[in-house]
Design an enzyme around this catalytic site. Structure first.
Site, PDB file in Angstrom:
ATOM      1  N   ARG A 257       1.179  -1.123  -0.250  1.00  0.00           N
ATOM      2  CA  ARG A 257       0.329   0.075  -0.612  1.00  0.00           C
ATOM      3  C   ARG A 257       0.657   1.461   0.364  1.00  0.00           C
ATOM      4  O   ARG A 257       2.268   1.342  -0.196  1.00  0.00           O
ATOM      5  CB  ARG A 257      -1.266  -0.065   1.200  1.00  0.00           C
ATOM      6  CG  ARG A 257      -2.125   0.379   0.924  1.00  0.00           C
ATOM      7  CD  ARG A 257      -2.956   0.231  -0.078  1.00  0.00           C
ATOM      8  NE  ARG A 257      -4.551   0.655  -0.009  1.00  0.00           N
ATOM      9  CZ  ARG A 257      -4.651   2.000   0.345  1.00  0.00           C
ATOM     10  NH1 ARG A 257      -3.718   2.875  -0.019  1.00  0.00           N
ATOM     11  NH2 ARG A 257      -5.951   2.117   0.289  1.00  0.00           N
ATOM     12  N   LYS A 258       0.091   1.892   0.314  1.00  0.00           N
ATOM     13  CA  LYS A 258       1.094   3.899  -0.072  1.00  0.00           C
ATOM     14  C   LYS A 258       0.982   4.414   0.913  1.00  0.00           C
ATOM     15  O   LYS A 258       1.176   3.099   2.434  1.00  0.00           O
ATOM     16  CB  LYS A 258       0.286   4.999  -0.424  1.00  0.00           C
ATOM     17  CG  LYS A 258      -0.807   5.099   0.796  1.00  0.00           C
ATOM     18  CD  LYS A 258      -1.852   6.568   0.226  1.00  0.00           C
ATOM     19  CE  LYS A 258      -2.865   6.768   1.049  1.00  0.00           C
ATOM     20  NZ  LYS A 258      -3.697   8.431   0.441  1.00  0.00           N
ATOM     21  N   GLY A 523     -13.458  16.407  -0.083  1.00  0.00           N
ATOM     22  CA  GLY A 523     -14.806  15.916  -0.880  1.00  0.00           C
ATOM     23  C   GLY A 523     -15.444  14.486  -0.080  1.00  0.00           C
ATOM     24  O   GLY A 523     -16.640  14.000  -1.094  1.00  0.00           O
ATOM     25  N   CYS A 528      -8.496  12.828   2.461  1.00  0.00           N
ATOM     26  CA  CYS A 528      -7.178  13.625   1.403  1.00  0.00           C
ATOM     27  C   CYS A 528      -7.274  15.314   2.241  1.00  0.00           C
ATOM     28  O   CYS A 528      -6.271  15.532   2.237  1.00  0.00           O
ATOM     29  CB  CYS A 528      -6.906  13.960   0.180  1.00  0.00           C
ATOM     30  SG  CYS A 528      -7.560  12.159  -0.613  1.00  0.00           S
ATOM     31  N   GLY A 529      -8.019  15.783   2.401  1.00  0.00           N
ATOM     32  CA  GLY A 529      -8.049  17.104   2.828  1.00  0.00           C
ATOM     33  C   GLY A 529      -7.893  17.260   4.385  1.00  0.00           C
ATOM     34  O   GLY A 529      -7.832  18.242   4.933  1.00  0.00           O
TER      35      GLY A 529
END
Length: 620
Positions: A257-258, A523, A528-529
């Protein structure tokens, strides 16, 4: 017939090797890719597997037989990586581009697995539902430091895609993302990046993401560690193949994974270590006084789980060798032992929990010792508890260097137009020797500005009344962070960047606060924010609103609101929503936010503002 694969390989090797600095090769372990273990590490079937197109070993060849077997039975991404090695995806980009330019194919003829996933290994993410045939290209910008030439190149790269589609974003990892890129243009952009000592390779999907460090590295009187060399060292560890001298390191080219790494340089923790897989927090050894890092592990945000990093009970000296070796050891364990079946359970935190914190530390220590690099891991050291207040990054502040200042300015929601990129480049050339620093708050700092030229800088049209840039931004608008949003991202339920900028302006008009208020927008639940880390976090979510004519409740764009996240030494994530089902319409959202600001943060109604000259104060 033209050999597109040969062209692709030669183009990349030339441009990569041409720009690599000498220090990129310093202090690299002498053993084969730095792995030296008594147990079997590599697959016996593929240990010598070399991709004929790249001349490098494949990413799969570094996996043990057991890991490969789990991958073969794993999730669709794992099966894709085993069927077609992802570390050579850059060759395919060059080949596809040549064929598209020659009229032999279109982007729609690209293999689906490549289009949807493998090209992410070149930093190219297809925005199929929003802009079919166009990609976001993510770069690697260790420690968030770029220069004027690079900034102009970003603008040039996206100019052909128009003002709306060809934009540049600053990310929450001090990184740069180019919008609108087409496959046929990608080789020129990649070559241009490599010529400017940057790359996009291994910046997305299952790779180590951009290295986050202190935006004040080397220019901070309260600095404990200069993070620049360390961020560059780890960036080279994960993305530089030392055997060929080219970008793209297959050793770390097939992670489960990342993986996120952040290195803090001061007590401010501008790097937000608590939401990274590896977070290095500077603290001196209690007995020797040697500066080092307490290591925290496992922080991440996703649609299924949001986890704050945990104390690993590890401390290492803050030297390059120790940091490099520790990160390599943890990556090796994660690569070979991380979950390859359920991607929602494939982040480091799950592996640490599976081991147990004590047992995971023991495994890391054993791994580090096997490298014989002279690195010693000690227990977590006590932190400094004297009063400390996290310092602002925006505004004008004196540096420890005599006669120099840093000037931080707002880039609303991190979005830059082509024109604005060029304006920033011009400012940097004129005032900061071409250097530009990015922050995780998606803003910009110009370092090393002559104090005698600060007034001239602030008088530039770039900071005029019709500009989006602000040095003396308000306490709310200056702290807005936003994900990409629905304009480009198909996962987003709402548009974020435009709303974030407009809502912040409106709140500045309506209320006055006596402290910085961080409002983050995301969103979708992937966050991600980073809304859980914000004072106020706004996450796209379903909502309903009564139609005044029919009296029926209709589905409308809406959000959840999180309150109480903290950053810095007292970092904390707000995991439960404060309010849900709030319509995004300004008539609904603005009053809700004003109420939260008054109840939770002591805001008061703003007094009418009169036109007055703004006085700039240089912070000592």
């Amino acid at each position: 017939m033209t050999n597109y694969k040969s062209i692709a390989l030669n183009a990349l090797i030339f441009s990569a090797s041409a720009y690599l600095p000498t220090e990129a090769f310093v202090n690299t372990p002498s053993s084969s890719f730095g792995v030296s273990r008594h147990t079997q590490v590599y697959s016996t079937a593929t240990e010598n597997e070399v991709d004929a197109r790249t001349g490098k070993r494949t990413g799969n060849s570094f996996l043990s037989d057991e890991t490969k077997e789990r991958g073969a039975k794993g999730n669709p991404i794992e099966k894709m990586k085993q069927a077609k090695d992802a570390t050579s995806a850059f060759v395919d980009v060059y080949e596809y581009a040549a064929k598209i330019r020659a009229g032999e194919m279109t982007w729609q003829d690209v293999e689906k697995a490549d289009l949807d996933n493998r090209l992410k290994y070149v930093g190219m993410l297809h925005r199929n539902k929003r802009t079919p045939g166009q990609f976001m290209m993510r770069l690697k910008v260790p420690n968030g430091i770029v220069n004027a030439d690079q900034m102009r190149f970003y603008a040039d790269s996206v100019e052909k895609y128009g003002e709306e589609g060809g934009v540049v974003d600053i990310t929450t990892r001090q990184n740069i993302q180019l919008r609108g890129v087409k496959i046929e243009d990608a080789p020129d952009i990649i070559d241009g990046l490599h010529a400017r000592n940057q790359t996009s390779i291994q910046s997305a999907l299952d790779n180590v993401r951009n290295m986050v460090g202190s935006p004040l590295a080397g220019i901070d009187d309260k600095e404990l560690v200069d993070t620049r060399e360390l961020c560059n060292a780890i960036n080279d560890l994960v993305s530089l193949d030392t055997e060929s001298g080219t970008r793209g390191n297959p050793l770390w080219g097939n992670l489960p994974r990342k993986f996120n790494i952040a290195i803090s340089g001061s007590r401010d923790d501008y790097a937000h270590t608590h939401i990274n897989d590896i977070g290095l927090q500077p603290v001196a050894h209690a007995e020797t006084g040697v500066m080092g890092f307490n290591v925290v592990l496992g922080g991440y945000m996703s649609i299924k789980r949001v986890a704050e990093s945990i104390d690993s009970n590890m401390w290492i000296p803050a030297d390059r060798n120790s940091v490099y070796t520790l990160c390599k050891a943890i990556l090796r364990i994660f690569r070979d032992e991380g979950d390859r079946k359920d991607r929602q359970k494939a982040r480091l935190m799950w592996l640490v929990e599976r081991y147990g914190v004590k047992e995971f530390k023991e495994e890391v220590v054993k791994e580090v010792e096997s490298y014989a690099q002279g690195v010693t891991i000690e227990n977590t050291q006590p932190v400094d508890t004297t009063p400390f207040e996290r310092r602002p990054l925006l505004g004008v502040h004196k540096q420890p260097q005599e006669g120099k200042c840093r000037v931080g300015f707002l880039v609303p929601a991190g979005r830059l137009s082509q024109r604005e990129c060029r304006i920033v480049a011009d400012l940097a050339d004129k005032y900061s020797d071409g250097e530009i620093r990015l922050t995780v708050e998606q803003n910009i700092i110009l370092p090393n500005v002559d104090e005698s030229k600060v007034d001239d800088l602030l008088a530039e049209p770039a900071f005029g009344s019709d500009s989006r840039f602000k040095v003396n931004a308000g306490k709310i608008e200056g702290n807005v962070v936003s994900c990409t949003g629905a304009q480009f991202c198909s996962l987003a339920l709402i548009e974020t960047k435009v709303n974030a900028e407009e809502v912040a302006k409106k709140l500045e008009e309506l209320v006055t606060v006596d402290r910085e208020i961080r409002i983050h927008w995301t969103g979708c639940p992937n966050s991600c924010g980073q809304v859980q880390a914000a004072d106020i976090g706004i996450m796209g979510a379903p909502a309903k609103k009564i139609d005044s004519e029919t009296g029926k409740a209709n589905a409308v764009p809406g959000c959840k609101i999180f309150v109480g996240g903290r950053i810095g030494e007292d970092a904390h994530l707000a995991l439960e929503p404060y309010a849900t089902g709030i319509p995004l319409d300004s008539n609904d959202l603005i009053p809700t936010l004003v109420d939260i600001l008054k109840k939770e943060f002591g805001a008061v109604d703003a007094k009418p503002k009169e036109e007055e000259e703004v006085m700039v104060v240089i912070d000592e």
